[in-house]
Design an enzyme around this catalytic site. Structure first.
Site, PDB file in Angstrom:
ATOM      1  N   ALA A 206      24.836  26.233  31.451  1.00  0.00           N
ATOM      2  CA  ALA A 206      25.892  26.974  32.157  1.00  0.00           C
ATOM      3  C   ALA A 206      25.859  26.602  33.631  1.00  0.00           C
ATOM      4  O   ALA A 206      24.795  26.631  34.246  1.00  0.00           O
ATOM      5  CB  ALA A 206      25.667  28.473  32.012  1.00  0.00           C
ATOM      6  N   HIS A 207      26.988  26.191  34.154  1.00  0.00           N
ATOM      7  CA  HIS A 207      27.023  25.879  35.594  1.00  0.00           C
ATOM      8  C   HIS A 207      28.391  26.071  36.236  1.00  0.00           C
ATOM      9  O   HIS A 207      28.531  25.860  37.439  1.00  0.00           O
ATOM     10  CB  HIS A 207      26.571  24.434  35.840  1.00  0.00           C
ATOM     11  N   ARG A 208      29.407  26.431  35.453  1.00  0.00           N
ATOM     12  CA  ARG A 208      30.748  26.545  36.050  1.00  0.00           C
ATOM     13  C   ARG A 208      30.741  27.589  37.155  1.00  0.00           C
ATOM     14  O   ARG A 208      30.207  28.696  36.982  1.00  0.00           O
ATOM     15  CB  ARG A 208      31.792  26.979  35.004  1.00  0.00           C
TER      16      ARG A 208
END
Ligand code: UD1
Ligand code: UDP
Length: 367
Positions: A206-208
């Protein structure tokens, strides 16, 4: 000064751009076409950048930078100015960029202002989600590019609908070329599985910005991973680690028995984790595509409100479930029960996208 051999300049800058540009670079090398490789430096940690250059056996970029500014505007401005300086020296006829990062937008804008053509690989993706910085980047780059390499017919239709100026080619996505070329190598070279505590696991990333820069959404993700009905292997992106620390979730996450936290892993390790996992839980763009590769074929739970990769959903690989803990847990449960077989072909192409892109470019430049 400009060199007539240096017709092409290729710009990379982040982890996914390196992976997706690697097969294109390989075709350039195989065909003996000279090019100047530039790393704009948006990603700069060893494990977000150089490790991919080494594993994918790419040439050392002739020009390489590290751009550590944290505000998006400063980062974009700095890359714009750096790429302008390089492009003036190299004087290429075409600059190739891939994807939708700030670096891609900055590089494309810098060179069109010098009268140099842009070739945009992975053109035409649209999430129609105006919270995403990438949605602006990809739209803007598509509208200043001369050559648009759309991975799918859906992407081509998006470009037609917007009446872009440049010429559109449907090529497939080079990410499939990369997975097909590298998974066999990964299976020989990676020993990551020896480090994994679990027999069966889901692979999460997850990095958005719209997810991890929102403390409530980040908490939802962490709690869903901790409570999931299958153990989670979770290589944490540096942006996310920074946020987890800032909001005091990091130490707690490290103690969760159901979650094995890793630093970002190299490409070979990641491919092997994807190959061996039961499912992928992610907000990544590239993972939605890679999971459809014929040699991977994994279900993907997309922890987002939208996707610019509808093909993976339509083909039955991906499900967009949102960012609520309950919905994520229900989707994991459902995926564990799911019996239907995933398709044998990828909606993102057959592994020959890079070849099509380079052939189209050569035709255009010699015509
Ligand atoms: C960027 C792209 C995103 C892409 C992702 C791939 C934009 C707007 N976003 O997001 O589309 O999916 O790359 O991973 O261009 N950081 C480090 N070391 C690094 C790189 C980043 O510590 O090598 C940290 C820094 O705190 C930095 C933050 O991560 O400020 C965000 O990095 P940035 O490149 O701006 O965006 P990403 O979240 O990586
Ligand atoms: N990846 C990797 N190690 C990791 C996480 C991802 O090698 O720890 C690779 C993954 O295989 C894919 C690319 O990085 O090729 C995806 O990058 P990311 O999810 O950061 O960006 P996005 O695709 O969302 O732009």
């Amino acid at each position: 000064m400009g060199n007539s051999d240096d017709c092409y300049m290729i710009v990379i800058g982040t982890r996914p751009e390196i992976v997706k540009m690697a097969p294109v670079i390989r075709v350039f090398e195989d065909k003996g076409i000279s090019f100047v490789l530039v790393h704009c430096g948006q990603h700069y940690d060893y494990n977000m950048s150089q490790t991919f250059i080494e594993e994918l056996e790419l040439p050392t970029p002739e020009y390489g930078f590290k751009v550590k500014e944290t505000s998006p505007g400063a980062q974009t401005g700095r890359i714009l100015s750096l790429i302008e300086g390089v492009a003036e020296k190299v004087d290429p006829k075409v600059v190739l960029v891939e994807g939708d990062t700030n670096g891609v937008f900055a590089a494309a804008l810098a060179v069109v202002k010098l009268g140099i053509s842009v070739g945009h690989i992975e053109a035409g993706l649209r999430s129609f989600d105006y919270r995403m910085p990438e949605e602006y980047n990809r739209r803007l780059v598509d509208h200043i590019s001369s050559f648009l390499f759309a991975p799918t017919y859906t992407a081509e239709q998006n470009l037609e609908r917007e009446s872009v100026w440049g010429k559109v080619f449907v090529t497939g996505n080079t990410v499939i070329d990369a997975v097909l070329q590298h998974l066999p190598l990964a299976q020989r070279r990676s020993s990551i599985l020896e480090e994994i505590r679990f027999e069966r696991f889901a692979l999460a990333t997850a990095h958005r910005a719209e997810n991890v820069d929102n403390p409530q959404v980040l908490r939802n993700l962490v709690e869903a991973f901790a409570e999931a009905p299958i153990p989670i292997v979770y290589p944490v992106h540096p942006r996310t680690k920074k946020r987890l620390r800032q909001w005091k979730m990091w130490k707690g996450l490290l103690l969760k028995k159901n979650v094995q936290v890793l630093e970002p892993v190299g490409y070979f390790d990641f491919l092997l984790l994807m190959k061996e996992c039961e499912m992928v839980i992610t907000d990544s763009g590239g993972l939605q595509e890679e999971a459809t590769s014929p040699n991977i074929r994994k279900p993907v739970i997309v922890v987002r409100l939208s996707t610019e990769r509808p093909e993976a959903v339509q083909a039955g690989f991906a499900t967009v479930v949102g960012v609520e803990k309950k919905a994520i847990l229900a989707a994991v449960e459902q995926t564990l029960k799911q019996k239907h077989k995933l398709p044998l072909v990828s909606p993102y192409g057959d592994g020959a996208a890079s070849d099509r892109i380079v052939k189209a470019l050569i035709r255009e430049m010699s015509g």
